[in-house]
Design an enzyme around this catalytic site. Sequence first.
Site, PDB file in Angstrom:
ATOM      1  N   PRO A   2       2.125  -6.613  -1.817  1.00  0.00           N
ATOM      2  CA  PRO A   2       3.456  -6.071  -2.115  1.00  0.00           C
ATOM      3  C   PRO A   2       4.434  -6.237  -0.952  1.00  0.00           C
ATOM      4  CG  PRO A   2       1.716  -4.367  -2.210  1.00  0.00           C
ATOM      5  CD  PRO A   2       1.160  -5.566  -1.545  1.00  0.00           C
ATOM      6  N   GLU A   3       5.725  -6.298  -1.287  1.00  0.00           N
ATOM      7  CA  GLU A   3       6.762  -6.427  -0.267  1.00  0.00           C
ATOM      8  C   GLU A   3       7.562  -5.115  -0.199  1.00  0.00           C
ATOM      9  OE1 GLU A   3       8.921 -10.129  -0.799  1.00  0.00           O
ATOM     10  OE2 GLU A   3       7.205 -11.059  -1.759  1.00  0.00           O
TER      11      GLU A   3
END
Length: 278
Positions: A2-3
């Site tokens: 995830p970012e």
Amino acid sequence: MPELPEVESVRRSLAGAVVGTRIEQVRLGAFTGCIAAPDPASFSRGVAGQRITSAGRRAKYLLLGLESGDTIAVHLRMTGELVVVDHDAPLDRHHHVTFVLEDGRELRFADTRKFGRIRLLDPGAMRQLDRSLGPEPLDDSLTDERFAEMLAGRRRAIKPLLMEQTFLAGVGNIYADEALFSAALHPLRPGDSLAETEASRLLAAVRDTLQGAIDRGGTTLRDYRDGLGRPGTNQHYLQIYSLQAGEPCPRCATPIERIVVAQRGTKLCPRCQPSPSQ
Ligand SMILES: [Zn+2]
């Protein structure tokens, strides 16, 4: 993955769910390699009995503040998940750390690929982490002028530069491709080749891309879930990242190209994002 938007969505979901709650004890599974610092026994001792006082985020780190002043810093990396469940929810071999909460719920860290890492940081170590990271893209203190200064003298191609965590915090492969497409900039443009107007356009595109994804609870392509186990919906709003090479550009219908930039698959429209060599 995830970012920044996914970690921010986890943060928001946990802020309402666990802040103010005491961690009674920590249970570790067979894989303790996810506890990066200190050693697993010291980690458990340092966390047990502590009330969670805040849920924060810096770059792609989720930060749970404790009443001791220490911080649990979680980096989800590829497939890490941090989810609040009832204590009788089924456990499996991908659950590596369980924070047993005083009210009978559990905050569980699961990770199929085992790249995620958890650290317990004292205030000095937390400041050091903070200083090692570039500015937050959504922070007002990152002005157009400052962003232009950051780009000056950087020969590196703009896409890997955007993903360099010491340059700018929180952007990864998905949002770099999306922001560069929105800003109509080729991913191989050297950072210092951007005119002032292009730099401003890029910063605005990075912000819009990240904020839109946060508003939609993040992008769930495969595994990502927020702190309550809910997938995001931003995957339905991606402009270019989810397209295959040859599919039409959503803006001009030119076939999309896929190139490799710094070992990462990269989608672009050759017409909207002209190559620097042209
Ligand atoms: Zn196009």
